[in-house]
Design an enzyme around this catalytic site. Structure first.
Site, PDB file in Angstrom:
ATOM      1  N   HIS A   1      -9.071   0.411   3.133  1.00 33.76           N
ATOM      2  CA  HIS A   1      -9.731   0.841   4.373  1.00 33.76           C
ATOM      3  C   HIS A   1     -11.048   0.095   4.585  1.00 33.76           C
ATOM      4  O   HIS A   1     -12.036   0.665   5.036  1.00 33.76           O
ATOM      5  CB  HIS A   1      -9.949   2.361   4.378  1.00 33.76           C
ATOM      6  CG  HIS A   1      -8.714   3.117   4.024  1.00 33.76           C
ATOM      7  ND1 HIS A   1      -7.659   3.249   4.896  1.00 33.76           N
ATOM      8  CD2 HIS A   1      -8.343   3.737   2.885  1.00 33.76           C
ATOM      9  CE1 HIS A   1      -6.696   3.947   4.301  1.00 33.76           C
ATOM     10  NE2 HIS A   1      -7.080   4.243   3.080  1.00 33.76           N
TER      11      HIS A   1
ATOM     12  N   ASP B   1      -4.606  -2.236  -2.892  1.00 27.53           N
ATOM     13  CA  ASP B   1      -5.838  -1.476  -3.131  1.00 27.53           C
ATOM     14  C   ASP B   1      -5.638  -0.448  -4.244  1.00 27.53           C
ATOM     15  O   ASP B   1      -6.475   0.414  -4.451  1.00 27.53           O
ATOM     16  CB  ASP B   1      -6.338  -0.808  -1.848  1.00 27.53           C
ATOM     17  CG  ASP B   1      -5.358   0.201  -1.271  1.00 27.53           C
ATOM     18  OD1 ASP B   1      -4.380   0.594  -1.943  1.00 27.53           O
ATOM     19  OD2 ASP B   1      -5.572   0.615  -0.110  1.00 27.53           O
TER      20      ASP B   1
ATOM     21  N   ASP C   1      -1.064  -0.086   5.141  1.00 26.18           N
ATOM     22  CA  ASP C   1      -1.448   1.320   5.213  1.00 26.18           C
ATOM     23  C   ASP C   1      -0.821   1.977   6.432  1.00 26.18           C
ATOM     24  O   ASP C   1      -0.293   3.092   6.343  1.00 26.18           O
ATOM     25  CB  ASP C   1      -2.976   1.456   5.256  1.00 26.18           C
ATOM     26  CG  ASP C   1      -3.406   2.908   5.327  1.00 26.18           C
ATOM     27  OD1 ASP C   1      -3.165   3.649   4.347  1.00 26.18           O
ATOM     28  OD2 ASP C   1      -3.962   3.314   6.366  1.00 26.18           O
TER      29      ASP C   1
ATOM     30  N   ASP D   1       0.850  -1.182   0.000  1.00 30.78           N
ATOM     31  CA  ASP D   1       0.000   0.000   0.000  1.00 30.78           C
ATOM     32  C   ASP D   1       0.889   1.236   0.000  1.00 30.78           C
ATOM     33  O   ASP D   1       2.054   1.177   0.409  1.00 30.78           O
ATOM     34  CB  ASP D   1      -0.915   0.016   1.233  1.00 30.78           C
ATOM     35  CG  ASP D   1      -2.067   1.001   1.095  1.00 30.78           C
ATOM     36  OD1 ASP D   1      -2.410   1.373  -0.048  1.00 30.78           O
ATOM     37  OD2 ASP D   1      -2.628   1.409   2.125  1.00 30.78           O
ATOM     38  N   GLY D   2       0.324   2.326  -0.462  1.00 28.40           N
ATOM     39  CA  GLY D   2       1.013   3.602  -0.457  1.00 28.40           C
ATOM     40  C   GLY D   2       0.149   4.662   0.185  1.00 28.40           C
ATOM     41  O   GLY D   2      -1.078   4.525   0.250  1.00 28.40           O
TER      42      GLY D   2
ATOM     43  N   GLU E   1       2.474   3.539  -4.315  1.00 31.27           N
ATOM     44  CA  GLU E   1       1.842   2.249  -4.596  1.00 31.27           C
ATOM     45  C   GLU E   1       2.781   1.358  -5.411  1.00 31.27           C
ATOM     46  O   GLU E   1       2.952   0.177  -5.105  1.00 31.27           O
ATOM     47  CB  GLU E   1       0.523   2.448  -5.348  1.00 31.27           C
ATOM     48  CG  GLU E   1      -0.536   3.232  -4.599  1.00 31.27           C
ATOM     49  CD  GLU E   1      -1.246   2.475  -3.502  1.00 31.27           C
ATOM     50  OE1 GLU E   1      -0.937   1.289  -3.257  1.00 31.27           O
ATOM     51  OE2 GLU E   1      -2.130   3.073  -2.868  1.00 31.27           O
TER      52      GLU E   1
END
Length: 155
Positions: free
Chosen positions: A134, A79, A144, A14-15, A57
């Site tokens: 999320h 995501d 995250d 994740d970024g 990402e």
């Protein structure tokens, strides 16, 4: 080559970015199960003072794949629609073929990172799995948190 001949690795990435561009971070978790059935996990993270969410990402996935020393069967869970769609829908290969130009003839973004990622995708058998961000996915939430912690170092 059959995928079951390679070690199976799960990469979650994740970024995060505050502002776009702005300070950002990425987080990655690698998981594999050894022959004895023991789960091994490694967390990685990093960040930059001035970046974009899409760059973070991409870096999460790149750093995860760069950890693998031999060809592996990899599932990357993220995501990031940008990352997943660019690869699975073939956009990045079209940009590359057209000299890093998009279909509207504008320059493709993040070429330096795509040039790092594409050889890794050739080395490994990679499948992408998109999850909603999320939304309670444990590894995505942890990635995250790692990314945000890195981003906060630049505030």
């Amino acid at each position: 080559m059959q995928s079951n001949t390679f070690p199976h690795v799960r990469i979650f990435s994740d970024g995060a970015c505050s502002g776009n561009p702005g300070p950002g971070g990425w987080g990655t978790i690698l998981q594999f199960t050894d022959a004895a059935g023991t789960l091994h996990e490694k967390e990685l993270s990093g960040g930059e003072a001035q970046t974009t969410n899409n760059r973070m990402e991409l870096l999460g996935a790149i750093h995860g794949l760069e950890q693998l020393k031999t060809p592996c069967d990899v599932v990357i869970t993220t995501d990031s629609r940008y990352l997943v769609d660019s690869v699975t829908k073939g956009w990045v290969y079209g940009w590359q073929k057209k000299g890093w130009k998009k279909s509207d003839n504008k320059p493709a973004l993040n070429v330096d990172l795509w040039e790092r990622l594409l050889p890794l995708l050739q080395k490994h058998q990679v499948t992408f799995h998109w999850v909603k961000g999320h939304a309670g996915h444990p590894e995505n939430e942890r990635c995250d948190a790692l990314a945000v912690a890195e981003r906060l170092k630049f505030d």
